[in-house]
Motif scaffolding. Structure first.
Motif, PDB file in Angstrom:
ATOM      1  N   TYR A  15       0.837  -1.203   0.000  1.00  0.00           N
ATOM      2  CA  TYR A  15       0.000   0.000   0.000  1.00  0.00           C
ATOM      3  C   TYR A  15       0.870   1.251   0.000  1.00  0.00           C
ATOM      4  N   SER A  16       1.931   1.241   0.783  1.00  0.00           N
ATOM      5  CA  SER A  16       2.847   2.380   0.841  1.00  0.00           C
ATOM      6  C   SER A  16       3.463   2.643  -0.523  1.00  0.00           C
ATOM      7  N   LEU A  17       3.867   1.588  -1.193  1.00  0.00           N
ATOM      8  CA  LEU A  17       4.456   1.726  -2.523  1.00  0.00           C
ATOM      9  C   LEU A  17       3.449   2.312  -3.506  1.00  0.00           C
ATOM     10  N   ALA A  18       2.185   1.900  -3.405  1.00  0.00           N
ATOM     11  CA  ALA A  18       1.147   2.464  -4.273  1.00  0.00           C
ATOM     12  C   ALA A  18       1.055   3.975  -4.068  1.00  0.00           C
ATOM     13  N   GLY A  19       1.069   4.407  -2.818  1.00  0.00           N
ATOM     14  CA  GLY A  19       1.023   5.841  -2.523  1.00  0.00           C
ATOM     15  C   GLY A  19       2.237   6.577  -3.060  1.00  0.00           C
ATOM     16  N   ALA A  20       3.411   5.966  -2.935  1.00  0.00           N
ATOM     17  CA  ALA A  20       4.639   6.595  -3.422  1.00  0.00           C
ATOM     18  C   ALA A  20       4.650   6.687  -4.948  1.00  0.00           C
ATOM     19  N   VAL A  21       4.131   5.678  -5.612  1.00  0.00           N
ATOM     20  CA  VAL A  21       4.049   5.725  -7.075  1.00  0.00           C
ATOM     21  C   VAL A  21       3.152   6.884  -7.503  1.00  0.00           C
ATOM     22  N   VAL A  22       2.012   7.041  -6.834  1.00  0.00           N
ATOM     23  CA  VAL A  22       1.100   8.142  -7.151  1.00  0.00           C
ATOM     24  C   VAL A  22       1.790   9.481  -6.897  1.00  0.00           C
ATOM     25  N   LEU A  23       2.418   9.643  -5.731  1.00  0.00           N
ATOM     26  CA  LEU A  23       3.116  10.882  -5.388  1.00  0.00           C
ATOM     27  C   LEU A  23       4.166  11.222  -6.448  1.00  0.00           C
ATOM     28  N   ASN A  24       5.012  10.262  -6.788  1.00  0.00           N
ATOM     29  CA  ASN A  24       6.090  10.536  -7.734  1.00  0.00           C
ATOM     30  C   ASN A  24       5.585  10.721  -9.163  1.00  0.00           C
ATOM     31  N   ALA A  25       4.464  10.095  -9.506  1.00  0.00           N
ATOM     32  CA  ALA A  25       3.867  10.334 -10.823  1.00  0.00           C
ATOM     33  C   ALA A  25       3.350  11.768 -10.912  1.00  0.00           C
ATOM     34  N   VAL A  26       2.757  12.276  -9.838  1.00  0.00           N
ATOM     35  CA  VAL A  26       2.314  13.670  -9.817  1.00  0.00           C
ATOM     36  C   VAL A  26       3.500  14.591 -10.107  1.00  0.00           C
ATOM     37  N   ILE A  27       4.629  14.322  -9.462  1.00  0.00           N
ATOM     38  CA  ILE A  27       5.826  15.149  -9.667  1.00  0.00           C
ATOM     39  C   ILE A  27       6.373  14.961 -11.081  1.00  0.00           C
ATOM     40  N   ALA A  28       6.527  13.720 -11.510  1.00  0.00           N
ATOM     41  CA  ALA A  28       7.139  13.440 -12.816  1.00  0.00           C
ATOM     42  C   ALA A  28       6.315  14.019 -13.965  1.00  0.00           C
ATOM     43  N   ILE A  29       5.001  13.960 -13.848  1.00  0.00           N
ATOM     44  CA  ILE A  29       4.135  14.444 -14.926  1.00  0.00           C
ATOM     45  C   ILE A  29       4.025  15.961 -14.924  1.00  0.00           C
ATOM     46  N   ASN A  30       3.986  16.561 -13.752  1.00  0.00           N
ATOM     47  CA  ASN A  30       3.664  17.981 -13.648  1.00  0.00           C
ATOM     48  C   ASN A  30       4.838  18.921 -13.442  1.00  0.00           C
ATOM     49  N   HIS A  31       5.951  18.447 -12.930  1.00  0.00           N
ATOM     50  CA  HIS A  31       7.078  19.351 -12.684  1.00  0.00           C
ATOM     51  C   HIS A  31       8.018  19.317 -13.879  1.00  0.00           C
ATOM     52  N   ARG A  32       7.861  20.334 -14.732  1.00  0.00           N
ATOM     53  CA  ARG A  32       8.689  20.432 -15.927  1.00  0.00           C
ATOM     54  C   ARG A  32       9.280  21.817 -15.998  1.00  0.00           C
ATOM     55  N   ARG A  33      10.464  21.886 -16.509  1.00  0.00           N
ATOM     56  CA  ARG A  33      11.187  23.165 -16.614  1.00  0.00           C
ATOM     57  C   ARG A  33      10.449  24.191 -17.462  1.00  0.00           C
ATOM     58  N   ASP A  34       9.697  23.721 -18.450  1.00  0.00           N
ATOM     59  CA  ASP A  34       9.013  24.645 -19.354  1.00  0.00           C
ATOM     60  C   ASP A  34       7.702  25.180 -18.774  1.00  0.00           C
ATOM     61  N   ARG A  35       7.359  24.766 -17.553  1.00  0.00           N
ATOM     62  CA  ARG A  35       6.182  25.304 -16.880  1.00  0.00           C
ATOM     63  C   ARG A  35       6.586  26.361 -15.886  1.00  0.00           C
ATOM     64  N   TYR A  36       5.632  27.098 -15.390  1.00  0.00           N
ATOM     65  CA  TYR A  36       5.853  28.205 -14.469  1.00  0.00           C
ATOM     66  C   TYR A  36       6.629  27.775 -13.225  1.00  0.00           C
ATOM     67  N   ILE A  37       7.668  28.510 -12.904  1.00  0.00           N
ATOM     68  CA  ILE A  37       8.409  28.338 -11.657  1.00  0.00           C
ATOM     69  C   ILE A  37       8.577  29.728 -11.057  1.00  0.00           C
ATOM     70  N   ALA A  38       8.038  29.922  -9.867  1.00  0.00           N
ATOM     71  CA  ALA A  38       8.147  31.235  -9.191  1.00  0.00           C
ATOM     72  C   ALA A  38       9.563  31.447  -8.714  1.00  0.00           C
ATOM     73  N   MET A  39       9.971  32.672  -8.676  1.00  0.00           N
ATOM     74  CA  MET A  39      11.314  33.002  -8.181  1.00  0.00           C
ATOM     75  C   MET A  39      11.246  33.491  -6.803  1.00  0.00           C
TER      76      MET A  39
END
Length: 179
Positions: A155-179
Motif C-alpha cells: 500500500y505504501s508503494l502504491a502511494g509513493a508511485v502516485v506521489l512521484n507520478a504527480v511530480i514526474a508528470i507535472n514538474h517540468r522546466r518549461d512550466r511556471y516556476i516562481a522566483m
C-alpha cells in the motif's frame, strides 16, 4: 498539504519514500516523533542545496522542512481519522503530498533530502525529479520490508508511485516556476 498526506499514511501504519519515509521508519524503530527525526535527517542535504542550488533555494527548503516538522507535531491535535481504507488512504496521501511537493518545487524549494538531489539532477540532466525519487523510494521500501508487513509496504508503494507520478508528470522546466 504534505502533512495532511502524511497523516493518512501514519494513521494506516504506512510509509512514504525519500527522507520522509526514512524518518517514518526511524520513528517506528525508535519511538521518536516524526518531526524531529525528519528535521535532523535533512541536515546533511543542506550543504548540497547551498553548493548546487543557492542560498535562496536552501533557505526556502530549510523553512519548508521546519514547517513540515512543526505541523506534523501539531497535526494529531487537529486532525485524526476514525477509519480509512488502506488503498484509499495510500492513494489520497500520495496525491495530496504530491500536490504539496509540486507547489514547493514550483517555488524553487524542496522538502530536503532526496528532493534536493532530484531537482539538481533534473535541472542538469533533464532526468525527471519524480523518477529519481521513485528509484530512491525502492531502497526505502526494501528497508520497510524488514519492519512492516508486506501488505503495508505494498500500500505504501502504491502511494509513493502516485506521489512521484504527480511530480514526474507535472514538474517540468518549461512550466511556471516562481522566483
Amino acid at each position: 498539504m504534505v502533512v495532511t498526506g502524511l497523516a493518512f499514511l501514519q494513521h494506516l501504519g504506512l510509509i512514504t519514500g525519500q527522507i520522509a519515509g526514512l524518518a517514518l521508519l526511524v520513528s517506528i524503530w525508535t519511538g521518536i516523533a516524526f518531526g524531529p527525526v525528519f528535521f535532523v535527517l535533512n541536515l546533511p542535504f543542506y550543504w548540497v542545496a547551498l553548493r548546487r542550488m543557492g542560498w535562496v533555494f536552501t533557505l526556502k527548503t530549510v523553512l519548508a522542512v521546519g514547517l513540515v516538522s512543526v505541523f506534523s507535531a501539531l497535526r494529531p491535535e487537529v486532525l485524526t481519522f476514525a477509519h480509512v481504507e488502506p488503498l484509499t488512504g495510500a492513494v489520497l496521501g500520495g496525491v495530496i503530498s504530491g500536490a504539496g511537493l509540486l507547489a514547493i518545487f514550483r517555488h524553487r524549494a524542496s522538502l530536503g533530502g532526496v528532493g534536493i538531489v532530484a531537482l539538481y539532477l533534473q535541472e542538469r540532466t533533464g532526468f525527471r525529479a519524480g523518477w529519481t525519487q521513485l528509484l530512491v523510494d525502492l531502497v526505502i521500501f526494501a528497508l520497510a520490508l524488514m519492519t512492516l508487513p508486506a501488505g503495508a509496504v505494498a500500500y505504501s508503494l502504491a502511494g509513493a508511485v502516485v506521489l512521484n507520478a504527480v511530480i514526474a508528470i507535472n514538474h517540468r522546466r518549461d512550466r511556471y516556476i516562481a522566483m
